[in-house]
Design a protein around this motif. Structure first.
Motif, PDB file in Angstrom:
ATOM      1  N   CYS A  21     -19.923 -38.263  13.166  1.00  0.00           N
ATOM      2  CA  CYS A  21     -20.104 -37.296  14.255  1.00  0.00           C
ATOM      3  C   CYS A  21     -20.574 -35.991  13.636  1.00  0.00           C
ATOM      4  O   CYS A  21     -19.747 -35.180  13.238  1.00  0.00           O
ATOM      5  CB  CYS A  21     -18.812 -37.052  15.038  1.00  0.00           C
ATOM      6  SG  CYS A  21     -18.402 -38.377  16.168  1.00  0.00           S
ATOM      7  N   LEU A  22     -21.875 -35.864  13.456  1.00  0.00           N
ATOM      8  CA  LEU A  22     -22.457 -34.612  12.987  1.00  0.00           C
ATOM      9  C   LEU A  22     -23.110 -33.982  14.205  1.00  0.00           C
ATOM     10  O   LEU A  22     -24.204 -34.337  14.580  1.00  0.00           O
ATOM     11  CB  LEU A  22     -23.492 -34.888  11.894  1.00  0.00           C
ATOM     12  CG  LEU A  22     -22.917 -35.558  10.644  1.00  0.00           C
ATOM     13  CD1 LEU A  22     -24.028 -35.957   9.708  1.00  0.00           C
ATOM     14  CD2 LEU A  22     -21.956 -34.630   9.959  1.00  0.00           C
ATOM     15  N   LEU A  23     -22.410 -33.070  14.837  1.00  0.00           N
ATOM     16  CA  LEU A  23     -22.755 -32.698  16.205  1.00  0.00           C
ATOM     17  C   LEU A  23     -23.308 -31.286  16.276  1.00  0.00           C
ATOM     18  O   LEU A  23     -23.077 -30.460  15.405  1.00  0.00           O
ATOM     19  CB  LEU A  23     -21.489 -32.782  17.081  1.00  0.00           C
ATOM     20  CG  LEU A  23     -20.715 -34.093  16.946  1.00  0.00           C
ATOM     21  CD1 LEU A  23     -19.495 -34.058  17.830  1.00  0.00           C
ATOM     22  CD2 LEU A  23     -21.600 -35.262  17.304  1.00  0.00           C
ATOM     23  N   CYS A  24     -23.995 -31.014  17.382  1.00  0.00           N
ATOM     24  CA  CYS A  24     -24.421 -29.648  17.659  1.00  0.00           C
ATOM     25  C   CYS A  24     -23.255 -28.877  18.259  1.00  0.00           C
ATOM     26  O   CYS A  24     -22.161 -29.403  18.404  1.00  0.00           O
ATOM     27  CB  CYS A  24     -25.622 -29.617  18.605  1.00  0.00           C
ATOM     28  SG  CYS A  24     -25.189 -29.991  20.300  1.00  0.00           S
ATOM     29  N   GLY A  25     -23.477 -27.587  18.621  1.00  0.00           N
ATOM     30  CA  GLY A  25     -22.397 -26.719  19.074  1.00  0.00           C
ATOM     31  C   GLY A  25     -21.666 -27.269  20.267  1.00  0.00           C
ATOM     32  O   GLY A  25     -22.239 -27.462  21.300  1.00  0.00           O
ATOM     33  N   PHE A 533     -11.781 -36.750  23.924  1.00  0.00           N
ATOM     34  CA  PHE A 533     -11.492 -38.056  24.489  1.00  0.00           C
ATOM     35  C   PHE A 533     -11.666 -39.143  23.425  1.00  0.00           C
ATOM     36  O   PHE A 533     -12.268 -38.929  22.379  1.00  0.00           O
ATOM     37  CB  PHE A 533     -12.437 -38.367  25.658  1.00  0.00           C
ATOM     38  CG  PHE A 533     -12.409 -37.351  26.772  1.00  0.00           C
ATOM     39  CD1 PHE A 533     -11.330 -37.276  27.629  1.00  0.00           C
ATOM     40  CD2 PHE A 533     -13.470 -36.481  26.956  1.00  0.00           C
ATOM     41  CE1 PHE A 533     -11.310 -36.355  28.665  1.00  0.00           C
ATOM     42  CE2 PHE A 533     -13.464 -35.558  27.988  1.00  0.00           C
ATOM     43  CZ  PHE A 533     -12.372 -35.494  28.843  1.00  0.00           C
ATOM     44  N   LEU A 534     -11.144 -40.318  23.749  1.00  0.00           N
ATOM     45  CA  LEU A 534     -11.389 -41.541  22.958  1.00  0.00           C
ATOM     46  C   LEU A 534     -11.083 -41.339  21.483  1.00  0.00           C
ATOM     47  O   LEU A 534     -11.862 -41.702  20.596  1.00  0.00           O
ATOM     48  CB  LEU A 534     -12.839 -42.005  23.135  1.00  0.00           C
ATOM     49  CG  LEU A 534     -13.288 -42.263  24.582  1.00  0.00           C
ATOM     50  CD1 LEU A 534     -14.761 -42.624  24.611  1.00  0.00           C
ATOM     51  CD2 LEU A 534     -12.439 -43.356  25.206  1.00  0.00           C
ATOM     52  N   ALA A 539     -16.324 -35.642  23.471  1.00  0.00           N
ATOM     53  CA  ALA A 539     -15.829 -34.334  23.900  1.00  0.00           C
ATOM     54  C   ALA A 539     -16.662 -33.843  25.063  1.00  0.00           C
ATOM     55  O   ALA A 539     -17.857 -34.144  25.160  1.00  0.00           O
ATOM     56  CB  ALA A 539     -15.900 -33.327  22.754  1.00  0.00           C
ATOM     57  N   LEU A 540     -16.023 -33.123  25.966  1.00  0.00           N
ATOM     58  CA  LEU A 540     -16.723 -32.518  27.092  1.00  0.00           C
ATOM     59  C   LEU A 540     -16.055 -31.187  27.398  1.00  0.00           C
ATOM     60  O   LEU A 540     -14.835 -31.122  27.571  1.00  0.00           O
ATOM     61  CB  LEU A 540     -16.691 -33.416  28.323  1.00  0.00           C
ATOM     62  CG  LEU A 540     -17.397 -32.857  29.566  1.00  0.00           C
ATOM     63  CD1 LEU A 540     -18.886 -32.669  29.286  1.00  0.00           C
ATOM     64  CD2 LEU A 540     -17.181 -33.772  30.760  1.00  0.00           C
ATOM     65  N   ASN A 541     -16.845 -30.147  27.488  1.00  0.00           N
ATOM     66  CA  ASN A 541     -16.316 -28.809  27.653  1.00  0.00           C
ATOM     67  C   ASN A 541     -17.167 -28.034  28.641  1.00  0.00           C
ATOM     68  O   ASN A 541     -18.392 -28.199  28.680  1.00  0.00           O
ATOM     69  CB  ASN A 541     -16.292 -28.094  26.308  1.00  0.00           C
ATOM     70  CG  ASN A 541     -15.638 -28.971  25.251  1.00  0.00           C
ATOM     71  OD1 ASN A 541     -14.432 -29.032  25.153  1.00  0.00           O
ATOM     72  ND2 ASN A 541     -16.458 -29.687  24.484  1.00  0.00           N
ATOM     73  N   ALA A 542     -16.536 -27.206  29.429  1.00  0.00           N
ATOM     74  CA  ALA A 542     -17.257 -26.494  30.483  1.00  0.00           C
ATOM     75  C   ALA A 542     -16.663 -25.110  30.679  1.00  0.00           C
ATOM     76  O   ALA A 542     -15.470 -24.881  30.420  1.00  0.00           O
ATOM     77  CB  ALA A 542     -17.195 -27.281  31.795  1.00  0.00           C
ATOM     78  N   GLY A 580     -21.208 -31.253  25.264  1.00  0.00           N
ATOM     79  CA  GLY A 580     -20.480 -32.493  25.072  1.00  0.00           C
ATOM     80  C   GLY A 580     -21.062 -33.346  23.976  1.00  0.00           C
ATOM     81  O   GLY A 580     -22.157 -33.088  23.463  1.00  0.00           O
ATOM     82  N   SER A 581     -20.336 -34.389  23.617  1.00  0.00           N
ATOM     83  CA  SER A 581     -20.800 -35.344  22.616  1.00  0.00           C
ATOM     84  C   SER A 581     -20.187 -36.708  22.910  1.00  0.00           C
ATOM     85  O   SER A 581     -19.123 -36.820  23.535  1.00  0.00           O
ATOM     86  CB  SER A 581     -20.397 -34.894  21.208  1.00  0.00           C
ATOM     87  OG  SER A 581     -18.993 -34.996  21.047  1.00  0.00           O
ATOM     88  N   TYR A 582     -20.889 -37.732  22.437  1.00  0.00           N
ATOM     89  CA  TYR A 582     -20.381 -39.089  22.611  1.00  0.00           C
ATOM     90  C   TYR A 582     -20.887 -39.944  21.458  1.00  0.00           C
ATOM     91  O   TYR A 582     -22.087 -39.958  21.166  1.00  0.00           O
ATOM     92  CB  TYR A 582     -20.839 -39.675  23.948  1.00  0.00           C
ATOM     93  CG  TYR A 582     -20.302 -41.070  24.194  1.00  0.00           C
ATOM     94  CD1 TYR A 582     -18.939 -41.280  24.364  1.00  0.00           C
ATOM     95  CD2 TYR A 582     -21.156 -42.162  24.234  1.00  0.00           C
ATOM     96  CE1 TYR A 582     -18.435 -42.546  24.579  1.00  0.00           C
ATOM     97  CE2 TYR A 582     -20.667 -43.444  24.461  1.00  0.00           C
ATOM     98  CZ  TYR A 582     -19.294 -43.627  24.625  1.00  0.00           C
ATOM     99  OH  TYR A 582     -18.793 -44.887  24.837  1.00  0.00           O
ATOM    100  N   GLN A 583     -19.953 -40.639  20.824  1.00  0.00           N
ATOM    101  CA  GLN A 583     -20.325 -41.554  19.757  1.00  0.00           C
ATOM    102  C   GLN A 583     -20.756 -42.868  20.391  1.00  0.00           C
ATOM    103  O   GLN A 583     -19.948 -43.666  20.860  1.00  0.00           O
ATOM    104  CB  GLN A 583     -19.153 -41.787  18.801  1.00  0.00           C
ATOM    105  CG  GLN A 583     -19.546 -42.599  17.584  1.00  0.00           C
ATOM    106  CD  GLN A 583     -18.407 -42.752  16.607  1.00  0.00           C
ATOM    107  OE1 GLN A 583     -17.580 -41.851  16.493  1.00  0.00           O
ATOM    108  NE2 GLN A 583     -18.368 -43.871  15.916  1.00  0.00           N
TER     109      GLN A 583
END
Length: 731
Positions: A21-25, A533-534, A539-542, A580-583
């Motif tokens: 998980c190399l994610l953006c902001g 999650f999971l 992740a999900l953020n608002a 957000g992000s999802y693997q």
């Protein structure tokens, strides 16, 4: 909103494929698992942030933020502020391309066109807790551990009243064992970028003294055609050094001494004719040049007691800037004056800047221990700024710019601040936050004008003044942890930035004093949710927000005195951020963000309307309604390629920035743009090899607009396509 991120996992045929998980902001830092750390708890594995001056899990902080760690910065080749800000929602910037005149806004809060003064605090950049000069905030990153971009007023716990938000940069500390890295990149054409970087770190005295030393050089090729002699424009050459020493006399005491230096040499194209022939192109002779130097020295001392910690931050910063600007770009001026372009070759309007700023900063604070259940901080700080500017303008057309100006500005700022977060009603999941800050600013200036003999200008004119501001800011928030991985919060914040004296004295050539600009205040309201999650795979953020800003300033012609004076304009902004992000699978991760901001003008005076075209309901300039970013990453073992003990990585990225108004009068729009970036390579045990491309479709982002008339609109543009090959060697 921070980020979810999992560090790279070294994958070999002897192990199963591990998730990447190399994610953006993103708004929350997810669990970070590696092959060597599968047994750690989620709390230990979570990346920490220092948004409130203590280390804590970002999920527990009732502040909207975006977090980038060093792996994410490296994966995306985020080496400077411009590339950073496009990778997150609701952060916008305007730039002349000279690394000085880069103006930031967050959620539509920031300068209307350009800052009135040298110490504008709309968005403040901090490096290891030290506020950076406003004109030195567009810097190249080196040795960065983490960057936190905080949305909303941040004057409660930070030393300067950052009205719109703050960029909080934490650099890497010296390591316990020797390590080094060599990075080399070569552009595949003359318009791309060459980079060299070296970093070494390790103990100098075992268990007592460690050091880290880094240096980098980059050369971005010019890519704007100059139809006059002198070749292309847009070259940016940068050299950076950063060194630090960490002394730990005991397990509870630490001293960190850091020094940094950056030098930029470039040839900006500045303004060019929008939709002109052979766009992007200019016709200027002579071409302009820029030399900028930044340097700093800081000492941070920290001691942990049984129940609290004490921190002292002492720092000095220096900023120097010199340039020559050809203001009479021939293609634009020929349209404006209906004359042949040759009439403006050589330059008929040019200027030079010679400015410097020296800063002294001292902060003393007490705070809770890192990762405490009850988070609190309190302290005092002092900032002294000494700013000097000498400008020389020679214009064949405009009397208000002609002549030499010498200005000396001094600021002394004193602040006391405190904030506390505690459980409410005996419930550890329900927490309340309350904080406040008091700041007293005293500013003085002395300015001298000398004419160059242009008709209609006075021979000389001197002016001086003293100004004081007292500001109260603060924040109140409620947060509730639904589970260990889900939280909701709401907050209200009071923001402010002080008034002052304009850097450039518009009215001096006519022998009239320049009016100080007013202090600005704001209220910000926010409701947000942060979620993992999971088991950290998603992740999900608002966040929903609303801002009201009173007395943002803009230069306008005063009808009574017929002088240019700062005039206040109010704004009202609201919007939303989603990240957000999802693997998707063992080796695939999708991440992204979306921002929406509606920012409009309120309470526009008749003078402002008459001289600028501004109207109530016009959109705030340079603020897009929509911006998005989307990143797809792949990371897996490369044994299927016949390469044992090797990993393969790839990244594809899309960034979109919507159209923006060029000015408060809504005379024309800056075009929307979208960028496609990519990177792919192989990771061996001690080195990487990769190819990269940024702005693959060769878009020319438009940053600032000037309206001279219906046939003559000028803009500044960003760099086009960059292609290259690179390697990183670890030793």
């Amino acid at each position: 909103m921070t980020s979810t991120h999992q560090p790279r996992v070294k994958i070999t045929p002897k192990t199963s494929l591990k998730p990447l998980c190399l994610l953006c902001g993103l708004a929350i830092t997810a669990p970070a698992f590696s092959a060597k750390q599968t047994a750690k708890t989620q709390k230990d594995e979570t990346l920490m942030v220092t948004a409130r001056k203590v280390k804590e899990d970002a999920l527990k902080v009732p502040v909207s933020m975006t977090l980038f760690d060093r792996q994410m910065l490296d994966d995306r080749r985020i080496d400077d502020v411009e590339h950073l800000l496009r990778a997150m929602p609701n952060i916008s910037f305007s730039s002349l391309g000279d690394r000085r005149s880069t103006y930031l806004s967050i959620r539509g809060v920031g300068p209307m066109a350009q800052p009135m003064g040298f110490d504008d605090t709309s968005v403040v950049t901090y490096i290891d807790g030290v506020p950076q000069p406003s004109f030195g905030s567009d810097l190249r990153f080196l040795n960065v551990e983490r960057i936190e971009v905080l949305r909303g007023p941040q004057g409660t716990v930070f030393g300067r009243n950052a009205q719109a938000g703050a960029i909080n940069i934490t650099t890497r500390q010296p390591s316990d064992s020797f390590e080094g890295m060599l990075r080399a990149e070569a552009g595949l054409n003359s318009e791309s970028e060459n980079v060299g970087q070296l970093s070494v770190s390790g103990p100098l005295i075992e268990d007592r003294l460690g050091g880290r030393f880094s240096a980098a050089y980059s050369n971005l090729g010019p890519d704007v055609d100059n139809k006059s002699s002198g070749g292309k424009l847009g070259k940016v050459e940068t050299g950076v050094f950063r060194g630090s020493l960490m002394y730990t006399p005991s397990a509870s005491t630490r001293f960190v001494l850091t020094g940094n230096y950056e030098r930029d040499n470039n040839t900006p194209s500045n303004f060019l004719l929008k939709n002109g022939p052979s766009f992007p192109a200019v016709q200027i002779d002579p071409k302009g040049w820029v030399n900028r130097q930044l340097s700093g020295l800081s000492l941070t001392a920290n001691h942990e007691f049984e129940r609290l910690q004490f921190t002292s931050v002492s720092a000095v910063n220096r900023y120097n800037f010199k340039n020559l600007t050809n203001n009479s770009e021939a293609l634009t001026f020929s349209k404006m004056f209906s004359m042949p372009a040759s009439s403006f070759i050589p330059a008929t309007d040019w200027s030079t800047y010679d400015e410097s700023q020296n800063s002294l900063y001292q902060e003393l604070r007490l705070s809770s221990l890192d990762n405490a259940d009850r988070v609190w901080v309190g302290g005092v700080n002092y900032l002294h700024n000494s700013y000097k500017l000498t400008t020389n303008y020679d214009s064949a057309f405009f009397s208000s710019t002609n002549g030499t100006r010498n200005g000396d500005h001094d600021t002394n700022s004193y602040a006391a601040f405190g904030e506390m977060t505690v459980p409410l009603y005996g419930n550890d999941r329900l927490k309340g936050t309350l904080g406040g800050s008091y700041t007293h600013d005293r500013k003085t200036y002395d300015s001298k004008y000398r004419s160059n003999g242009f008709p209609g200008t006075v021979a000389k004119f001197d002016q001086s003044g003293v100004l004081s501001d007292d500001m109260l800011t603060g924040r109140a928030a409620l947060s509730y942890e639904l589970t260990d991985n889900n939280s909701i919060y709401t907050s209200v914040s009071r923001g402010a930035k002080s008034g002052g004296f304009p850097n450039f004295t518009n009215n001096a050539p006519s022998g009239r004093k320049d009016t100080p600009y007013k202090d600005s205040t704001s209220w910000s309201y926010e409701v947000g949710s942060k979620n993992r999650f999971l088991n950290g795979r998603s992740a999900l953020n608002a966040a929903l927000f609303c801002n009201t800003v009173k007395d943002e300033n803009l230069f306008a012609l005063d009808s009574a005195s017929f002088t240019f004076v700062p005039k206040p304009i109010d704004t009202h902004n609201y919007g939303v951020e989603l990240e957000g992000s999802y693997q998707l699978a063992d080796s695939w991760t999708l991440s992204g963000g979306l921002g929406y901001t509606h920012a409009e003008l309120r309470n526009v005076s008749e003078d402002v309307a008459a001289s600028s075209g501004a109207r109530n309901g016009n959109f705030v300039p340079a603020v897009p309604k929509f911006n998005t970013n989307l990143t797809l990453q792949y990371y897996a073992a490369a044994d299927w390629l016949g390469l044992p003990d090797t990993n393969i990585f790839a990244l594809a990225q899309h960034q979109y920035v919507g159209s923006r108004e060029a000015d408060v009068g809504s005379h024309f729009k800056l075009d929307a743009y979208q960028l496609f970036n990519a990177k792919a390579g192989l990771e061996f045990s001690s080195f990487d090899l990769y190819l990269f491309g940024q702005n693959l479709t060769n878009e020319r982002p438009q940053y600032i607009g000037l309206y001279y008339g219906p046939q003559s609109t000028a803009i500044t543009v960003g760099h086009g396509r960059v292609l290259g090959v690179g390697t990183q060697i670890r030793f």
